[in-house]
Design a protein around this motif. Structure first.
Motif, mmCIF file in Angstrom:
data_model
loop_
_atom_site.group_PDB
_atom_site.id
_atom_site.type_symbol
_atom_site.label_atom_id
_atom_site.label_comp_id
_atom_site.label_asym_id
_atom_site.label_seq_id
_atom_site.Cartn_x
_atom_site.Cartn_y
_atom_site.Cartn_z
ATOM 1 N N SER A 169 31.789 34.585 54.678
ATOM 2 C CA SER A 169 32.820 34.188 53.702
ATOM 3 C C SER A 169 33.550 32.925 54.166
ATOM 4 O O SER A 169 33.904 32.066 53.354
ATOM 5 C CB SER A 169 33.805 35.327 53.430
ATOM 6 O OG SER A 169 34.682 35.505 54.510
ATOM 7 N N ASP A 203 29.485 46.032 53.112
ATOM 8 C CA ASP A 203 30.853 45.979 53.647
ATOM 9 C C ASP A 203 31.017 47.023 54.734
ATOM 10 O O ASP A 203 30.893 48.222 54.482
ATOM 11 C CB ASP A 203 31.878 46.251 52.533
ATOM 12 C CG ASP A 203 31.953 45.084 51.558
ATOM 13 O OD1 ASP A 203 32.027 43.948 52.033
ATOM 14 O OD2 ASP A 203 31.921 45.327 50.347
ATOM 15 N N HIS A 225 40.814 38.887 54.015
ATOM 16 C CA HIS A 225 39.599 38.442 53.327
ATOM 17 C C HIS A 225 39.975 37.249 52.479
ATOM 18 O O HIS A 225 41.033 37.248 51.843
ATOM 19 C CB HIS A 225 39.030 39.550 52.426
ATOM 20 C CG HIS A 225 38.170 40.525 53.164
ATOM 21 N ND1 HIS A 225 36.982 40.175 53.748
ATOM 22 C CD2 HIS A 225 38.329 41.853 53.401
ATOM 23 C CE1 HIS A 225 36.446 41.237 54.327
ATOM 24 N NE2 HIS A 225 37.253 42.268 54.136
ATOM 25 N N PRO A 282 36.949 38.409 47.381
ATOM 26 C CA PRO A 282 35.900 39.436 47.289
ATOM 27 C C PRO A 282 34.532 38.775 47.059
ATOM 28 O O PRO A 282 34.463 37.674 46.503
ATOM 29 C CB PRO A 282 36.311 40.267 46.062
ATOM 30 C CG PRO A 282 37.748 39.946 45.823
ATOM 31 C CD PRO A 282 37.968 38.554 46.341
ATOM 32 N N LYS A 283 33.465 39.464 47.468
ATOM 33 C CA LYS A 283 32.102 38.923 47.322
ATOM 34 C C LYS A 283 31.815 38.482 45.891
ATOM 35 O O LYS A 283 31.243 37.425 45.653
ATOM 36 C CB LYS A 283 31.067 39.996 47.707
ATOM 37 C CG LYS A 283 30.828 40.136 49.190
ATOM 38 C CD LYS A 283 29.546 40.892 49.506
ATOM 39 C CE LYS A 283 29.509 42.307 48.954
ATOM 40 N NZ LYS A 283 28.373 43.086 49.519
ATOM 41 N N GLU A 284 32.221 39.325 44.930
ATOM 42 C CA GLU A 284 31.913 39.052 43.519
ATOM 43 C C GLU A 284 32.614 37.778 43.041
ATOM 44 O O GLU A 284 32.054 37.008 42.260
ATOM 45 C CB GLU A 284 32.348 40.239 42.635
ATOM 46 C CG GLU A 284 31.640 41.537 42.928
ATOM 47 C CD GLU A 284 32.167 42.258 44.179
ATOM 48 O OE1 GLU A 284 31.501 43.209 44.635
ATOM 49 O OE2 GLU A 284 33.253 41.871 44.700
ATOM 50 N N HIS A 285 33.844 37.540 43.522
ATOM 51 C CA HIS A 285 34.569 36.327 43.146
ATOM 52 C C HIS A 285 33.899 35.096 43.755
ATOM 53 O O HIS A 285 33.820 34.043 43.118
ATOM 54 C CB HIS A 285 36.027 36.399 43.617
ATOM 55 C CG HIS A 285 36.831 37.458 42.927
ATOM 56 N ND1 HIS A 285 38.210 37.467 42.913
ATOM 57 C CD2 HIS A 285 36.473 38.549 42.207
ATOM 58 C CE1 HIS A 285 38.654 38.515 42.239
ATOM 59 N NE2 HIS A 285 37.612 39.179 41.806
ATOM 60 N N ASP A 329 38.949 44.409 36.962
ATOM 61 C CA ASP A 329 39.792 43.620 37.864
ATOM 62 C C ASP A 329 40.628 42.650 37.033
ATOM 63 O O ASP A 329 40.089 41.854 36.267
ATOM 64 C CB ASP A 329 38.851 42.842 38.811
ATOM 65 C CG ASP A 329 39.586 42.033 39.860
ATOM 66 O OD1 ASP A 329 40.815 41.887 39.758
ATOM 67 O OD2 ASP A 329 38.925 41.541 40.793
ATOM 68 N N SER A 341 42.620 40.305 38.263
ATOM 69 C CA SER A 341 43.054 39.197 39.126
ATOM 70 C C SER A 341 43.141 37.891 38.328
ATOM 71 O O SER A 341 42.196 37.518 37.630
ATOM 72 C CB SER A 341 42.057 39.043 40.281
ATOM 73 O OG SER A 341 42.358 37.910 41.031
#
Length: 564
Positions: free
Chosen positions: A214, A255, A268, A271-274, A314, A316
């Motif tokens: 990341s 994870d 972090h 997130p991975k998806e973002h 989500d 966000s």
């Protein structure tokens, strides 16, 4: 009975806490009952630790799940006040300060949030996780206020603190965040050494594989955007390929639930998806600049599908920001490829997203009016285009966007007839266009190359140099078909028709005329479709937030003459 309760508070406390959590996590959540259970704790005259924690829990529940911000604020202020009197009670103390400052910002009380965060930062130096988190939070607050200098200073303080407490991972996060702000400020002299240092730290850091990857994604995203800002579409390709490989590697990693041994590492970036959506976004930016518009559309579709799935689970705010930026890019694609009606519907989507978030509208209002201005040009509504660009200029302080708007406004004035035939200096124009061709060829900027070639072809045709004109227009047409750029194709086919006629090539002239007719028909049909949409009325909006409802109108009202 009460006496025994006071001696062992944990029984009744745990019971009420259990009920409160049960109601909070019910489907749907029963927030009123959860609040009742937590309020009941105070009936037992609990010790300070439980009292402070309960005020924090109540404040948090009310802040996140209700609109009763005054009551939430009251509980959070009590939690912050009481917890400062209790020794070794850092989690409650600093979480109360963090949520309370968020609430202040939501109520536009930024001047109350800043001293609160500064006090919390000052007394949290022995608690690495909270010290770093509060520094990030105050830096973000300054960033939202456009005070990037103060934000950069805080991120620098954070980076040094992380180094001292032995967290190279969080040091890298602070430095990369600072690099992002320096890029926003165009302080390129400071960006280069900072990114070099970050690259070394990221490569040398040995830790959780997902955290390492990341960091690499963050680092590579900054590098790619830095290249794209400079228009270096060819030079960026190795970095972009690394970034795409990096996100593929992350998607295969699981994870790990193992917490880092250093509490300062408990962060972090995204997130991975973002991150996945973000990589799609920078790929779209690259494809747009390089003139691969079909590729840009393919990646936009993938990103928007993923965003729709994410937004179901989500809320966000960054997801809406990603969505608006993707739509801004795809709208420009549609206008170039001759799909004005679709572009207009997507402009309307951006308006709807901005209606839901005042902050999003503040950050994207100038871009939105610029896109409407470009749409107005495409449907030959020049007065509306002028009004949209003038509004956009009023709303932006961004130098590059300002330059872009002014350039388009100048083209509107020229197309409206404010031109001077007698001051056309073709030799100078040729020299500038050849310079442009050199730059665009060096970095594979296909649209810039196509536009420069067709302009040069036009100049040579006017000067009577038909052979040289043909040498420019034929590759312009090939490149425009590959992009595809409908306006350049229309212009090139018109020039090819006239050129071949002048050169006596009857068959080629007929083929070019047929091509020109086909492109004209496509553009005409799309023009009528766009102007018939109710969203076409957006061209009249130049003030305040986006209109909520758009009334339908009776067909197109604009002239098609100059379009063809």
């Amino acid at each position: 009975k009460m006496a025994s309760n006071v001696e062992s508070p944990e029984r009744w406390y745990l019971a009420l806490l259990g009920f409160a959590e049960h109601f909070r996590t019910s489907s749907p959540p029963k927030i009123r009952l959860c609040v009742h259970c937590l309020q009941a704790v105070f009936q037992f005259k609990p010790p300070q630790r439980i009292e402070a924690r309960t005020h924090l829990q109540l404040g948090s529940v009310l802040y996140h799940h209700t609109k009763n911000s005054d009551l939430a604020r009251s509980h959070l202020e009590k939690a912050w006040f009481i917890s400062q009197q209790v020794p070794q009670f850092e989690d409650v103390k600093f979480e109360a300060a963090s949520i309370l400052s968020e609430l202040f910002c939501q109520q536009n009380l930024v001047d109350s949030a800043k001293p609160l965060l500064r006090k919390a930062i000052q007394i949290s130096q022995q608690t690495p996780y909270w010290h770093c988190r509060l520094l990030f939070q105050l830096a973000q607050l300054h960033t939202l206020e456009k005070d990037l200098v103060s934000a950069c200073d805080l991120l620098g303080v954070g980076a040094e603190y992380a180094r001292v407490v032995g967290s190279e991972y969080t040091r890298a996060l602070f430095l990369l965040s600072k690099g992002m702000l320096l890029l926003m400020e165009r302080k390129l002299g400071e960006v280069h050494p900072l990114l070099t240092l970050c690259g070394t730290i990221v490569e040398n850091w040995q830790g959780n594989p997902i955290q390492k990857e990341s960091l690499r994604v963050f680092f590579l995203v900054l590098q790619v955007t830095h290249y794209l800002d400079a228009g270096q579409v060819k030079s960026v390709k190795p970095c972009l390929k690394q970034l795409q490989q990096c996100i593929q590697a992350i998607s295969t990693l699981h994870d790990d639930e193992i917490l880092p041994s250093n509490p300062a590492d408990l962060f972090h970036w995204l997130p991975k998806e973002h991150m996945c959506v973000l990589v799609y976004l920078v790929t779209v930016m690259h494809s747009m600049q390089a003139g691969y518009l079909e590729k840009a559309q393919k990646y936009t579709d993938k990103a928007l599908m993923q965003l729709e799935k994410l937004k179901m689970l989500d809320c966000s705010p960054i997801l809406s920001t990603f969505q608006v930026i993707l739509l801004e890019h795809i709208i420009m694609c549609r206008l170039v490829t001759g799909h004005k009606a679709t572009a207009l519907q997507e402009i309307s989507q951006v308006c709807q997203l901005c209606q839901q978030s005042p902050r999003l509208f503040t950050n994207h209002a100038a871009q939105l009016h610029t896109l409407l201005g470009l749409y107005c040009i495409s449907v030959n509504c020049m007065d509306n285009a002028e009004a949209q660009f003038t509004t956009a200029l009023r709303l932006t302080t961004h130098q590059e966007l300002w330059t872009y708007i002014v350039t388009n406004l100048a083209s509107v004035y020229i197309r409206e007839g404010n031109r001077h035939q007698e001051v056309r200096r073709y030799n100078e124009a040729k020299r500038f266009l050849r310079e442009t061709l050199k730059m665009s060829n060096a970095e594979d900027l296909n649209r810039l190359t196509a536009c420069s070639l067709v302009l040069l072809g036009h100049i040579f045709y006017v000067l009577g140099n038909h052979r040289e004109s043909n040498n420019m227009v034929v590759p312009a047409m090939q490149l425009a078909s590959k992009i595809p750029d409908m306006s350049v194709q229309l212009w090139s086919s018109a020039l090819l028709k006239d050129l071949n006629k002048a050169l006596g090539n009857t068959m080629e002239a007929h083929e070019a005329a047929q091509m020109h007719q086909n492109f004209s028909q496509q553009l005409l049909q799309d023009h009528i479709a766009a102007c018939s949409l109710p969203e076409h009325n957006l061209i009249s909006w130049t003030d305040g937030p986006p209109p909520v409802q758009i009334q339908a109108q009776n067909g197109p009202t604009t002239s098609l003459a100059s379009l063809l």
